[in-house]
Design a protein around this motif. Structure first.
Motif, PDB file in Angstrom:
ATOM      1  N   ILE A 274      -1.655  -2.827  -4.795  1.00 43.33           N
ATOM      2  CA  ILE A 274      -1.482  -1.902  -3.670  1.00 43.33           C
ATOM      3  C   ILE A 274      -0.799  -2.639  -2.531  1.00 43.33           C
ATOM      4  N   PHE A 275       0.251  -2.031  -1.991  1.00 44.95           N
ATOM      5  CA  PHE A 275       0.875  -2.577  -0.786  1.00 44.95           C
ATOM      6  C   PHE A 275       0.394  -1.771   0.405  1.00 44.95           C
ATOM      7  N   VAL A 276      -0.039  -2.467   1.466  1.00 42.85           N
ATOM      8  CA  VAL A 276      -0.543  -1.778   2.657  1.00 42.85           C
ATOM      9  C   VAL A 276      -0.025  -2.468   3.902  1.00 42.85           C
ATOM     10  N   LEU A 277       0.449  -1.662   4.852  1.00 42.58           N
ATOM     11  CA  LEU A 277       0.902  -2.195   6.141  1.00 42.58           C
ATOM     12  C   LEU A 277       0.735  -1.108   7.203  1.00 42.58           C
ATOM     13  N   PRO A 278      -0.240  -1.248   8.101  1.00 40.24           N
ATOM     14  CA  PRO A 278      -0.496  -0.216   9.119  1.00 40.24           C
ATOM     15  C   PRO A 278       0.280  -0.471  10.414  1.00 40.24           C
ATOM     16  N   SER A 279       1.602  -0.509  10.315  1.00 34.92           N
ATOM     17  CA  SER A 279       2.453  -0.816  11.472  1.00 34.92           C
ATOM     18  C   SER A 279       2.227   0.168  12.611  1.00 34.92           C
ATOM     19  N   ARG A 280       2.411  -0.349  13.825  1.00 28.39           N
ATOM     20  CA  ARG A 280       2.354   0.500  15.013  1.00 28.39           C
ATOM     21  C   ARG A 280       3.729   1.088  15.334  1.00 28.39           C
ATOM     22  N   ALA A 281       4.776   0.508  14.794  1.00 23.67           N
ATOM     23  CA  ALA A 281       6.149   1.020  14.928  1.00 23.67           C
ATOM     24  C   ALA A 281       6.969   0.420  13.805  1.00 23.67           C
ATOM     25  N   GLU A 282       7.941   1.189  13.303  1.00 24.18           N
ATOM     26  CA  GLU A 282       8.796   0.685  12.230  1.00 24.18           C
ATOM     27  C   GLU A 282      10.039   1.560  12.176  1.00 24.18           C
ATOM     28  N   LEU A 298       1.638   2.594  -2.427  1.00 26.85           N
ATOM     29  CA  LEU A 298       1.936   2.343  -1.023  1.00 26.85           C
ATOM     30  C   LEU A 298       0.923   3.025  -0.112  1.00 26.85           C
ATOM     31  N   VAL A 299       0.462   2.294   0.910  1.00 29.20           N
ATOM     32  CA  VAL A 299      -0.377   2.870   1.957  1.00 29.20           C
ATOM     33  C   VAL A 299       0.190   2.401   3.290  1.00 29.20           C
ATOM     34  N   GLY A 300       0.565   3.349   4.145  1.00 33.51           N
ATOM     35  CA  GLY A 300       1.174   2.995   5.426  1.00 33.51           C
ATOM     36  C   GLY A 300       0.789   3.974   6.511  1.00 33.51           C
ATOM     37  N   THR A 301       1.375   3.772   7.677  1.00 34.48           N
ATOM     38  CA  THR A 301       1.079   4.634   8.826  1.00 34.48           C
ATOM     39  C   THR A 301       2.147   5.714   8.974  1.00 34.48           C
ATOM     40  N   ASN A 302       1.716   6.819   9.541  1.00 36.25           N
ATOM     41  CA  ASN A 302       2.575   7.997   9.665  1.00 36.25           C
ATOM     42  C   ASN A 302       3.477   7.875  10.891  1.00 36.25           C
ATOM     43  N   GLN A 309       9.857   7.458   4.218  1.00 36.52           N
ATOM     44  CA  GLN A 309       9.825   6.929   2.852  1.00 36.52           C
ATOM     45  C   GLN A 309       8.678   7.498   2.032  1.00 36.52           C
ATOM     46  N   ILE A 310       7.524   7.706   2.683  1.00 31.02           N
ATOM     47  CA  ILE A 310       6.324   8.122   1.962  1.00 31.02           C
ATOM     48  C   ILE A 310       6.026   9.589   2.226  1.00 31.02           C
ATOM     49  N   GLU A 311       5.923  10.362   1.164  1.00 27.08           N
ATOM     50  CA  GLU A 311       5.405  11.727   1.248  1.00 27.08           C
ATOM     51  C   GLU A 311       3.929  11.646   0.885  1.00 27.08           C
ATOM     52  N   ASP A 312       3.088  11.919   1.849  1.00 29.03           N
ATOM     53  CA  ASP A 312       1.655  11.678   1.694  1.00 29.03           C
ATOM     54  C   ASP A 312       1.094  12.384   0.459  1.00 29.03           C
ATOM     55  N   GLY A 313       0.436  11.603  -0.402  1.00 31.46           N
ATOM     56  CA  GLY A 313      -0.185  12.148  -1.599  1.00 31.46           C
ATOM     57  C   GLY A 313       0.755  12.313  -2.770  1.00 31.46           C
ATOM     58  N   VAL A 314       2.039  12.045  -2.554  1.00 34.34           N
ATOM     59  CA  VAL A 314       3.035  12.203  -3.632  1.00 34.34           C
ATOM     60  C   VAL A 314       3.500  10.835  -4.130  1.00 34.34           C
ATOM     61  N   ASN A 315       4.028  10.026  -3.225  1.00 31.08           N
ATOM     62  CA  ASN A 315       4.491   8.688  -3.622  1.00 31.08           C
ATOM     63  C   ASN A 315       3.833   7.587  -2.783  1.00 31.08           C
ATOM     64  N   GLY A 316       2.685   7.907  -2.187  1.00 32.62           N
ATOM     65  CA  GLY A 316       1.943   6.956  -1.367  1.00 32.62           C
ATOM     66  C   GLY A 316       1.000   7.711  -0.464  1.00 32.62           C
ATOM     67  N   LEU A 317       0.311   6.990   0.394  1.00 31.81           N
ATOM     68  CA  LEU A 317      -0.629   7.607   1.319  1.00 31.81           C
ATOM     69  C   LEU A 317      -0.293   7.193   2.750  1.00 31.81           C
ATOM     70  N   LEU A 318      -0.418   8.155   3.669  1.00 28.91           N
ATOM     71  CA  LEU A 318      -0.154   7.912   5.082  1.00 28.91           C
ATOM     72  C   LEU A 318      -1.422   8.148   5.901  1.00 28.91           C
ATOM     73  N   VAL A 319      -1.614   7.301   6.903  1.00 27.19           N
ATOM     74  CA  VAL A 319      -2.716   7.499   7.846  1.00 27.19           C
ATOM     75  C   VAL A 319      -2.166   7.344   9.258  1.00 27.19           C
ATOM     76  N   GLN A 320      -2.909   7.810  10.233  1.00 29.80           N
ATOM     77  CA  GLN A 320      -2.492   7.638  11.612  1.00 29.80           C
ATOM     78  C   GLN A 320      -2.674   6.172  12.029  1.00 29.80           C
ATOM     79  N   PRO A 321      -1.773   5.668  12.871  1.00 25.88           N
ATOM     80  CA  PRO A 321      -1.944   4.284  13.331  1.00 25.88           C
ATOM     81  C   PRO A 321      -3.224   4.122  14.151  1.00 25.88           C
ATOM     82  N   GLU A 322      -3.726   2.897  14.182  1.00 26.85           N
ATOM     83  CA  GLU A 322      -4.899   2.498  14.968  1.00 26.85           C
ATOM     84  C   GLU A 322      -6.229   2.996  14.405  1.00 26.85           C
ATOM     85  N   ASN A 323      -6.211   3.664  13.257  1.00 19.44           N
ATOM     86  CA  ASN A 323      -7.452   4.263  12.733  1.00 19.44           C
ATOM     87  C   ASN A 323      -7.902   3.488  11.494  1.00 19.44           C
TER      88      ASN A 323
END
Length: 374
Positions: A274-282, A298-302, A309-323
């Motif tokens: 699993i690749f994960v990076l919860p960036s605050r900006a990108e 892939l797990v990243g921030t929305n 790049q990531i469509e949540d639940g399709v090719n990875g997961l997105l979450v809100q930053p800081e959470n």
């Protein structure tokens, strides 16, 4: 057609530019194309003495700031090095940093300069706590976008979201083109493997903007929930010691491995899960495309280019930053459900091959370059 790719950092430095531009040379073959790379060596410091003048604003109104003065000196150094090293002419110059573009237009005023903007230095400085939003440095750096718009022949960026970010700082945002980064997929070799313990990995510079403090807190939550994992952090930076201390305080130091800087992480990234990076900006987030090409979930921030790049639940997961709780929840999903994890990774690999191929970038760039062919 004789081309110059004007970088700021040497091409071996980590980042989106270095993961793409050096690999373009093999695709622009003589005799129709000739391509050179140019950058400022790290050892060049304090050499330039030229007076710097911009056409759209007076930079001296910001010279109380040491960061602005350092930026101007770097501009002078790049100008000094360019005049010293580049004696021949080019049909077109493609610049990949604001300093590179403005210097090239000064040294080669009659040569078309295409300017790509890959990221926001001012946003990074704000998120890393180096400058204040709306302060002298912020206003100075944002003023450069209008200067680039005036002086270069074409502006490009790497995502729709980053074009929107640039829009308030230029007169004609509709003229900014978008060319997403591309990758030579022969560099990435997914390897079938099975890890008894799920292996999480992140690859980035260790700075506050990358949100690694949030990742460590999420991993502490995973441990609290009884989940077993190992977190691999590849990269180095000014907050490494702070992050190591936080991992110890959170009780996850034994589950966390700090590697430091590694030149070619793609060579062993396929062995993780699993690749994960919860960036605050990108602006784009090249490392997500690289991880997808290694067949990782892939797990990243929305935010920014990650959300493109990531469509949540399709090719990875997105979450809100800081959470960190939301991040822990997303990671838990792909840790406990192997089939779901493989499904996301497979969809991510397919999208990366289709949307982020180097062939696509080469085709788009050639069309732009040929527009300026004399």
């Amino acid at each position: 057609m004789k081309l110059l790719q004007a970088l700021f950092f040497p091409p071996e430095q980590p980042g989106g530019v270095s993961s793409m531009i050096p690999y373009l040379q093999d695709k622009f073959n003589p005799p129709e194309w000739e391509m050179e790379l140019f950058s400022l060596p790290k050892r060049i410091r304090g050499k330039g003495t030229d007076q710097i003048k911009f056409h759209t604003f007076d930079w001296h109104q910001y010279d109380q700031s040491s960061i602005v003065r350092k930026y101007i000196q770097t501009y002078r150094d790049y100008l000094w090095w360019t005049k010293l090293r580049l004696q021949q002419s080019y049909d077109l110059i493609h610049a990949h940093h604001p300093i590179a573009g403005l210097v090239m237009k000064e040294v080669f005023p009659d040569t078309p300069v295409v300017q790509s903007i890959h990221s926001s230095y001012e946003r990074e400085l704000i998120l890393n706590g180096k400058i204040k939003e709306g302060g002298l440095e912020h206003r100075f750096l944002c003023s450069l976008y209008k200067e680039l718009e005036l002086r270069t022949d074409r502006m490009l960026t790497v995502s729709q979201s980053f074009r929107e970010y640039l829009s308030p700082h230029v007169q004609h945002p509709e003229r900014i083109g978008v060319i997403r980064n591309g990758f030579d997929d022969t560099r990435f070799k997914p390897i079938p493997h099975h890890n008894e313990v799920v292996q999480l990995v992140t690859v980035c510079r260790l700075v506050p903007a990358k949100g690694l403090d949030v990742l460590l807190r999420a991993c502490a939550e995973l441990k609290k929930r009884g989940l077993v994992y190992v977190l691999h952090i590849i990269g180095d930076g000014p907050i490494r010691e702070e992050l190591e201390q936080l991992a110890e305080e959170l009780g996850i130091y034994d589950e966390t491995i700090f590697y430091g800087y590694t030149l070619h992480p793609e060579e062993f990234m396929p062995f993780f899960d699993i690749f994960v990076l919860p960036s605050r900006a990108e602006a784009f987030g090249s490392v997500f495309a690289e991880a997808a090409l290694c067949n990782l979930a892939l797990v990243g921030t929305n935010i920014g280019g990650i959300a493109e790049q990531i469509e949540d639940g399709v090719n990875g997961l997105l979450v809100q930053p800081e959470n960190h709780l939301a991040l822990a929840g997303a990671l838990e999903k792909v840790i406990v459900d192997v089939e779901y994890r493989c499904q996301l990774a497979g969809a991510g690999l397919d999208k990366a091959k289709n949307y982020y191929s180097l062939k696509r970038v080469v085709h788009e760039l050639k069309n732009i370059y040929l527009h300026y062919k004399r």
